[in-house]
Design a protein around this motif. Structure first.
Motif, PDB file in Angstrom:
ATOM      1  N   VAL A 167     -10.143 -75.029  50.977  1.00  8.44           N
ATOM      2  CA  VAL A 167      -9.799 -74.277  49.751  1.00  8.44           C
ATOM      3  C   VAL A 167      -8.672 -74.950  48.981  1.00  8.44           C
ATOM      4  O   VAL A 167      -7.866 -75.695  49.539  1.00  8.44           O
ATOM      5  CB  VAL A 167      -9.349 -72.826  50.071  1.00  8.44           C
ATOM      6  CG1 VAL A 167     -10.509 -71.980  50.571  1.00  8.44           C
ATOM      7  CG2 VAL A 167      -8.181 -72.812  51.048  1.00  8.44           C
ATOM      8  N   LEU A 168      -8.635 -74.637  47.691  1.00  5.35           N
ATOM      9  CA  LEU A 168      -7.422 -74.838  46.907  1.00  5.35           C
ATOM     10  C   LEU A 168      -6.719 -73.490  46.864  1.00  5.35           C
ATOM     11  O   LEU A 168      -7.373 -72.456  46.704  1.00  5.35           O
ATOM     12  CB  LEU A 168      -7.754 -75.263  45.478  1.00  5.35           C
ATOM     13  CG  LEU A 168      -8.381 -76.638  45.255  1.00  5.35           C
ATOM     14  CD1 LEU A 168      -8.613 -76.852  43.752  1.00  5.35           C
ATOM     15  CD2 LEU A 168      -7.519 -77.753  45.832  1.00  5.35           C
ATOM     16  N   ILE A 226      -4.333 -71.314  44.693  1.00  2.00           N
ATOM     17  CA  ILE A 226      -3.926 -71.326  43.292  1.00  2.00           C
ATOM     18  C   ILE A 226      -3.127 -70.054  42.974  1.00  2.00           C
ATOM     19  O   ILE A 226      -3.563 -68.949  43.294  1.00  2.00           O
ATOM     20  CB  ILE A 226      -5.172 -71.400  42.374  1.00  2.00           C
ATOM     21  CG1 ILE A 226      -5.978 -72.680  42.672  1.00  2.00           C
ATOM     22  CG2 ILE A 226      -4.764 -71.341  40.916  1.00  2.00           C
ATOM     23  CD1 ILE A 226      -7.370 -72.687  42.035  1.00  2.00           C
ATOM     24  N   LEU A 230      -1.087 -75.249  41.776  1.00  2.00           N
ATOM     25  CA  LEU A 230      -1.587 -75.390  43.142  1.00  2.00           C
ATOM     26  C   LEU A 230      -0.423 -75.223  44.104  1.00  2.00           C
ATOM     27  O   LEU A 230       0.695 -75.656  43.817  1.00  2.00           O
ATOM     28  CB  LEU A 230      -2.195 -76.784  43.346  1.00  2.00           C
ATOM     29  CG  LEU A 230      -3.494 -77.130  42.623  1.00  2.00           C
ATOM     30  CD1 LEU A 230      -3.922 -78.552  42.996  1.00  2.00           C
ATOM     31  CD2 LEU A 230      -4.584 -76.150  42.990  1.00  2.00           C
ATOM     32  N   ARG A 260      -9.724 -70.853  46.239  1.00  2.00           N
ATOM     33  CA  ARG A 260     -10.936 -71.385  45.596  1.00  2.00           C
ATOM     34  C   ARG A 260     -11.632 -72.360  46.541  1.00  2.00           C
ATOM     35  O   ARG A 260     -11.043 -73.365  46.933  1.00  2.00           O
ATOM     36  CB  ARG A 260     -10.573 -72.102  44.298  1.00  2.00           C
ATOM     37  CG  ARG A 260     -11.798 -72.625  43.542  1.00  2.00           C
ATOM     38  CD  ARG A 260     -11.416 -73.283  42.244  1.00  2.00           C
ATOM     39  NE  ARG A 260     -10.833 -72.348  41.295  1.00  2.00           N
ATOM     40  CZ  ARG A 260     -10.523 -72.660  40.040  1.00  2.00           C
ATOM     41  NH1 ARG A 260     -10.741 -73.887  39.582  1.00  2.00           N
ATOM     42  NH2 ARG A 260      -9.999 -71.752  39.229  1.00  2.00           N
ATOM     43  N   VAL A 313     -13.771 -75.325  48.127  1.00  2.00           N
ATOM     44  CA  VAL A 313     -14.019 -76.691  47.641  1.00  2.00           C
ATOM     45  C   VAL A 313     -15.297 -77.276  48.260  1.00  2.00           C
ATOM     46  O   VAL A 313     -15.690 -78.385  47.927  1.00  2.00           O
ATOM     47  CB  VAL A 313     -12.835 -77.640  47.960  1.00  2.00           C
ATOM     48  CG1 VAL A 313     -11.564 -77.129  47.331  1.00  2.00           C
ATOM     49  CG2 VAL A 313     -12.646 -77.814  49.470  1.00  2.00           C
ATOM     50  N   ARG A 355       8.451 -81.347  43.092  1.00  2.00           N
ATOM     51  CA  ARG A 355       7.693 -80.351  43.852  1.00  2.00           C
ATOM     52  C   ARG A 355       6.256 -80.822  44.057  1.00  2.00           C
ATOM     53  O   ARG A 355       5.566 -81.179  43.097  1.00  2.00           O
ATOM     54  CB  ARG A 355       7.694 -79.013  43.101  1.00  2.00           C
ATOM     55  CG  ARG A 355       6.883 -77.941  43.784  1.00  2.00           C
ATOM     56  CD  ARG A 355       6.815 -76.648  42.973  1.00  2.00           C
ATOM     57  NE  ARG A 355       5.664 -75.874  43.406  1.00  2.00           N
ATOM     58  CZ  ARG A 355       4.472 -75.957  42.865  1.00  2.00           C
ATOM     59  NH1 ARG A 355       4.269 -76.751  41.827  1.00  2.00           N
ATOM     60  NH2 ARG A 355       3.470 -75.240  43.341  1.00  2.00           N
ATOM     61  N   VAL A 387       2.255 -80.494  44.885  1.00  2.00           N
ATOM     62  CA  VAL A 387       1.210 -79.485  44.650  1.00  2.00           C
ATOM     63  C   VAL A 387       0.059 -79.639  45.647  1.00  2.00           C
ATOM     64  O   VAL A 387      -0.797 -78.770  45.748  1.00  2.00           O
ATOM     65  CB  VAL A 387       0.648 -79.556  43.212  1.00  2.00           C
ATOM     66  CG1 VAL A 387       1.742 -79.255  42.194  1.00  2.00           C
ATOM     67  CG2 VAL A 387      -0.005 -80.906  42.939  1.00  2.00           C
ATOM     68  N   LYS A 428     -17.308 -80.114  40.451  1.00  2.00           N
ATOM     69  CA  LYS A 428     -15.996 -80.784  40.421  1.00  2.00           C
ATOM     70  C   LYS A 428     -16.094 -82.286  40.641  1.00  2.00           C
ATOM     71  O   LYS A 428     -15.381 -83.064  39.988  1.00  2.00           O
ATOM     72  CB  LYS A 428     -15.094 -80.176  41.500  1.00  2.00           C
ATOM     73  CG  LYS A 428     -15.642 -80.403  42.914  1.00  2.00           C
ATOM     74  CD  LYS A 428     -14.917 -79.607  43.950  1.00  2.00           C
ATOM     75  CE  LYS A 428     -15.353 -79.987  45.364  1.00  2.00           C
ATOM     76  NZ  LYS A 428     -16.820 -80.016  45.589  1.00  2.00           N
ATOM     77  N   GLU A 430     -13.333 -83.707  49.528  1.00  2.00           N
ATOM     78  CA  GLU A 430     -13.782 -82.653  48.635  1.00  2.00           C
ATOM     79  C   GLU A 430     -12.602 -81.870  48.055  1.00  2.00           C
ATOM     80  O   GLU A 430     -12.591 -81.483  46.898  1.00  2.00           O
ATOM     81  CB  GLU A 430     -14.681 -81.705  49.449  1.00  2.00           C
ATOM     82  CG  GLU A 430     -15.644 -80.917  48.661  1.00  2.00           C
ATOM     83  CD  GLU A 430     -16.938 -80.707  49.420  1.00  2.00           C
ATOM     84  OE1 GLU A 430     -17.995 -80.913  48.816  1.00  2.00           O
ATOM     85  OE2 GLU A 430     -16.906 -80.326  50.593  1.00  2.00           O
ATOM     86  N   ARG A 431     -11.608 -81.646  48.895  1.00  2.00           N
ATOM     87  CA  ARG A 431     -10.419 -80.908  48.435  1.00  2.00           C
ATOM     88  C   ARG A 431      -9.655 -81.729  47.399  1.00  2.00           C
ATOM     89  O   ARG A 431      -9.082 -81.181  46.455  1.00  2.00           O
ATOM     90  CB  ARG A 431      -9.536 -80.597  49.639  1.00  2.00           C
ATOM     91  CG  ARG A 431      -8.363 -79.682  49.328  1.00  2.00           C
ATOM     92  CD  ARG A 431      -7.797 -79.090  50.601  1.00  2.00           C
ATOM     93  NE  ARG A 431      -6.684 -78.203  50.345  1.00  2.00           N
ATOM     94  CZ  ARG A 431      -5.402 -78.553  50.500  1.00  2.00           C
ATOM     95  NH1 ARG A 431      -5.086 -79.750  50.936  1.00  2.00           N
ATOM     96  NH2 ARG A 431      -4.439 -77.688  50.245  1.00  2.00           N
ATOM     97  N   ALA A 463     -11.541 -81.549  44.100  1.00  2.00           N
ATOM     98  CA  ALA A 463     -11.327 -80.220  43.509  1.00  2.00           C
ATOM     99  C   ALA A 463      -9.933 -80.131  42.899  1.00  2.00           C
ATOM    100  O   ALA A 463      -9.755 -79.594  41.798  1.00  2.00           O
ATOM    101  CB  ALA A 463     -11.514 -79.139  44.570  1.00  2.00           C
ATOM    102  N   PHE A 482      -9.028 -79.550  38.969  1.00  2.00           N
ATOM    103  CA  PHE A 482      -8.171 -78.421  38.582  1.00  2.00           C
ATOM    104  C   PHE A 482      -6.978 -78.905  37.759  1.00  2.00           C
ATOM    105  O   PHE A 482      -6.664 -78.360  36.697  1.00  2.00           O
ATOM    106  CB  PHE A 482      -7.685 -77.684  39.836  1.00  2.00           C
ATOM    107  CG  PHE A 482      -6.744 -76.553  39.539  1.00  2.00           C
ATOM    108  CD1 PHE A 482      -7.236 -75.301  39.206  1.00  2.00           C
ATOM    109  CD2 PHE A 482      -5.364 -76.744  39.564  1.00  2.00           C
ATOM    110  CE1 PHE A 482      -6.354 -74.260  38.907  1.00  2.00           C
ATOM    111  CE2 PHE A 482      -4.483 -75.716  39.275  1.00  2.00           C
ATOM    112  CZ  PHE A 482      -4.974 -74.461  38.942  1.00  2.00           C
ATOM    113  N   LEU A 483      -6.316 -79.938  38.258  1.00  2.00           N
ATOM    114  CA  LEU A 483      -5.108 -80.430  37.585  1.00  2.00           C
ATOM    115  C   LEU A 483      -5.418 -81.054  36.230  1.00  2.00           C
ATOM    116  O   LEU A 483      -4.587 -81.052  35.328  1.00  2.00           O
ATOM    117  CB  LEU A 483      -4.386 -81.444  38.481  1.00  2.00           C
ATOM    118  CG  LEU A 483      -3.789 -80.855  39.770  1.00  2.00           C
ATOM    119  CD1 LEU A 483      -3.323 -81.971  40.703  1.00  2.00           C
ATOM    120  CD2 LEU A 483      -2.640 -79.906  39.457  1.00  2.00           C
ATOM    121  N   VAL A 526     -17.660 -73.454  39.813  1.00  2.00           N
ATOM    122  CA  VAL A 526     -17.149 -73.250  41.174  1.00  2.00           C
ATOM    123  C   VAL A 526     -18.255 -72.687  42.067  1.00  2.00           C
ATOM    124  O   VAL A 526     -18.365 -73.054  43.231  1.00  2.00           O
ATOM    125  CB  VAL A 526     -15.935 -72.295  41.161  1.00  2.00           C
ATOM    126  CG1 VAL A 526     -15.456 -72.004  42.581  1.00  2.00           C
ATOM    127  CG2 VAL A 526     -14.800 -72.886  40.324  1.00  2.00           C
TER     128      VAL A 526
END
Lengths: 66, 338
Positions: free
Chosen positions: A34-35, A37, A42, A58, A60, B9, B11, B58, B204-205, B208, B212-213, B220
């Motif tokens: 998953v992400l 969010i 993130l 979410r 993946v 930071r 992510v 994605k 895959e992550r 994704a 997203f970024l 999805v």
């Protein structure tokens, strides 16, 4: 906090602040799948989420390709 | 957690690399990894136009985004599988992505080529849905690339896809599948185009997260026919391994490609000929795709639903306005020994 589980099409309420990693463990979700969010950001697994947060998990993983 | 590059930071943590990145540095990492893969595996040159197979998901949109940002000449190819709302929504995502970037998108409808969308193909052929879908996609990717003048097709297959495929092949010790498992399928016949997988080293992550970024509006929701697919089970097994031992998926795939795959390539090469019906490649007299289309036609005739088939239009959102035609219902082939 409200946790949106996109792949299961449901939302769950979880009380109390905790690390993302612990939240995923409680929900039985592998971090690799998953992400996480919150709003437009993130979250890494060491971030802390709180009662007022809305967190989306979410998925993946896609499949069925041949 | 702090970004390894800038100390800001983070992510996204990448446990298999024992690192983490902020949004900007992760995107740079992702682009570098993709472009370095293209270079190291000699997938294509700067001069070659690339047809990017896009699904609205994605992976393929992330790949197209990287290639566009890097200045490659590309067009997207969306294959409309006719899977109800899923296809409508994924097509809309691809069209919006292309329009925002002024990129060319070619749309080909499976229903207009095979005679029915994927859900009906399954009924007509009793072939597993993902199998019929895969055959149709490989065929249409190759044929469209040839007709539109592309020498290479890039797909969004990622590390998880490739590791899961390898895992499935290994469970069966399927030597033919193992020999075919590579991020670069060379064109071994004039009627074949090269197929490449520039994201095969990225998880895959990670794809994704990149999508997203980058603010890419991808679909999805998963294809409804993917529920319960064996590949999902294999991915689940591999992700449990990955959780216990980060880097397992990459190690499984990359060491296979490096050390084991050459052992499966020792056999006689498959002799390809041109399909008697459509002229595309096959190992037999008539290719698998022509047979598939025949089955669908017979099914529809039996149901009294067949209407005369004319030439098949290829929609294109090409800003330059180029439009083309692919040939008729009989034009079909299998490619790369599907």
């Amino acid at each position: 906090m409200k946790v949106i589980l996109r792949n299961q099409g449901k939302e769950v309420q979880v009380a109390g602040r905790r690390r993302v990693k612990d939240l995923l463990t409680e929900l039985g979700v592998l971090p690799e799948t998953v992400l996480v969010i919150r709003g437009r950001e993130l979250l890494t697994i060491d971030e802390v989420v709180r009662d007022e947060d809305v967190v989306e998990l979410r998925p993946v993983i896609s499949g069925g390709r041949s | 957690m702090k970004c390894r590059k800038c100390g800001g930071r983070a992510v996204l943590e990448l446990r298999r690399h024992n690192t983490a990145f902020c949004a900007d540095d992760f995107q740079a990492f992702f682009r570098h990894h993709t472009l370095e893969t293209i270079r190291r595996w000699q997938m294509f040159t700067r001069e070659e136009p690339v047809l990017v197979a896009v699904s609205g998901g994605k992976d393929s949109l992330a790949l197209w985004d990287v290639l566009l940002e890097a200045g490659y000449t590309t067009a997207g190819l969306y294959l409309d599988l006719g899977i109800f709302d899923y296809s409508r929504e994924s097509k809309a995502r691809c069209q919006a992505f292309a329009a925002e970037r002024g990129a060319r998108l070619i749309v080909v409808a499976v229903a207009e080529t095979v005679g029915a969308g994927i859900p009906l193909v399954e009924q007509a052929t009793r072939r597993p849905t993902c199998s019929a879908c895969g055959l149709s996609k490989r065929y249409l990717m190759n044929r469209t690339a040839l007709e539109q003048g592309f020498t290479v097709v890039a797909t969004g297959h990622n590390l998880d896809d490739e590791a899961a495929t390898l895992f499935g092949s290994t469970l069966r010790w399927d030597e033919a599948s193992l020999a075919r498992q590579t991020p670069v399928l060379e064109a071994t016949h004039p009627k074949l185009v090269r197929r490449v997988k520039p994201l095969f080293r990225l998880s895959e992550r990670e794809t994704a997260a990149y999508a997203f970024l980058r603010g890419i509006d991808y679909i999805v929701e998963e294809c409804p026919f993917a529920r319960g697919a064996t590949s999902i089970t294999h991915k689940d097994v591999l992700n449990r391994l990955e959780d216990a031992s980060p880097g397992s998926k990459a190690s499984f795939l990359l060491t296979y490609l490096d050390r084991a795959r050459p052992r499966f390539q020792a056999g006689d090469p498959v002799e390809l000929r041109e399909c008697a019906r459509c002229g595309q490649t096959t190992t037999g007299e008539v290719c698998a795709f022509c047979k598939l289309a025949d089955q669908v036609r017979r099914h529809r005739e039996a149901a009294g639903a067949l209407s005369p088939a004319g030439p098949v239009a290829v929609e294109t959102d090409d800003p330059a306005g180029s439009r083309g035609l692919v040939s008729d219902l009989d034009a079909a082939s299998e490619i790369h020994a599907s």
